[in-house]
Design a protein around this motif. Structure first.
Motif, PDB file in Angstrom:
ATOM      1  N   GLY A 229      70.629  17.628  18.610  1.00 56.39           N
ATOM      2  CA  GLY A 229      70.285  18.748  17.529  1.00 56.39           C
ATOM      3  C   GLY A 229      69.215  18.037  16.595  1.00 56.39           C
ATOM      4  O   GLY A 229      68.943  16.657  16.518  1.00 56.39           O
TER       5      GLY A 229
ATOM      6  N   ASP B  10      71.919  18.801  12.439  1.00 53.03           N
ATOM      7  CA  ASP B  10      73.714  19.166  13.578  1.00 53.03           C
ATOM      8  C   ASP B  10      73.898  17.555  13.544  1.00 53.03           C
ATOM      9  O   ASP B  10      75.335  17.440  13.993  1.00 53.03           O
ATOM     10  N   LYS B  11      73.296  16.343  13.563  1.00 50.92           N
ATOM     11  CA  LYS B  11      73.501  15.389  13.788  1.00 50.92           C
ATOM     12  C   LYS B  11      74.591  14.840  12.912  1.00 50.92           C
ATOM     13  O   LYS B  11      75.593  14.090  12.861  1.00 50.92           O
TER      14      LYS B  11
ATOM     15  N   GLN C   9      76.558  16.436  11.081  1.00 54.26           N
ATOM     16  CA  GLN C   9      77.659  18.202  11.128  1.00 54.26           C
ATOM     17  C   GLN C   9      78.375  16.974  11.652  1.00 54.26           C
ATOM     18  O   GLN C   9      79.941  17.029  11.839  1.00 54.26           O
TER      19      GLN C   9
ATOM     20  N   GLU D 216      80.266  21.535   7.569  1.00 57.90           N
ATOM     21  CA  GLU D 216      78.974  23.009   7.149  1.00 57.90           C
ATOM     22  C   GLU D 216      78.351  22.809   6.185  1.00 57.90           C
ATOM     23  O   GLU D 216      76.665  22.861   6.301  1.00 57.90           O
TER      24      GLU D 216
ATOM     25  N   ALA E 227      75.851  20.370   6.829  1.00 59.07           N
ATOM     26  CA  ALA E 227      74.149  20.295   7.092  1.00 59.07           C
ATOM     27  C   ALA E 227      73.455  21.345   6.498  1.00 59.07           C
ATOM     28  O   ALA E 227      72.307  21.510   6.268  1.00 59.07           O
TER      29      ALA E 227
END
Length: 190
Positions: free
Chosen positions: A80, A84-85, A87, A182, A185
């Motif tokens: 991602g 994403d990484k 997270q 979350e 992100a």
């Protein structure tokens, strides 16, 4: 401050101390206990370390690079975008926090035990570790934003990591780490 050269005996002392510090906390562990765990004399401990304070700092210094490296590995292995990484780092931390022997961040636990000693060598080691983590995150974030914005985002991410460590430890609920991931992100994507 110059470090003594690494030796098998010195490494054995740090390893024994690390196990005890992790299990019981730094204040609860005596030099006698470290000597017994390492199978050495107290005199041998003091040959390699001027004081228990220096031993505590050495223990944390041995944790610095491996801790940053594991964050880097988790980031690199994740798929991602950057958000994403990052997270994924929090997901791995949450997974680790589910282990019954998990005790959080040794750097933070040590800073709590030594909060009235800001110049302590272990506090300096912890400060250096947190700065190194923030600098690494800043490098990642600087790939697609201004340096000032990257620095602010790195700082916010470190706050989320360390805040999550604290709340997870307090509540014994690893889902807080997921919630912090979350939030990180969302910050990164904003």
């Amino acid at each position: 401050m110059s470090k003594a050269p690494a030796s098998p005996t010195r490494d054995r002392i740090v390893e024994a101390a690390g196990k005890l510090f992790h299990r019981d906390g730094i204040r609860a562990v005596s030099v006698d206990a470290v000597a017994a765990k390492a199978g050495l004399t107290k005199r041998t401990i003091y040959y390699h370390f001027r004081s228990k304070d220096d031993l505590i700092a050495a223990y944390l210094q041995t944790r610095d690079q491996p801790n940053v490296a594991i964050f880097q590995r988790w980031f690199a292995e994740a798929t991602g975008d950057t958000a994403d990484k990052v997270q994924a780092i929090f997901r791995h931390l949450a997974e680790n926090a589910r282990h019954p022997r998990w005790k959080g961040c040794g750097f933070l636990r040590t800073s709590v035990e030594l909060m009235n000693l800001p110049g302590h060598p272990a506090i300096q080691a912890g400060r250096a570790h947190k700065k190194r983590t923030e600098d690494w995150l800043c490098t990642i974030f600087a790939e697609d934003r201004a340096e000032q914005d990257a620095r602010a985002l790195a700082r916010q991410t470190v706050l989320l990591i360390d805040g999550a460590f604290s709340v997870v430890l307090l509540n014994r609920d690893p889902s807080y780490m997921d919630s912090a991931g979350e939030a990180a992100a969302h910050l990164i994507r904003a």
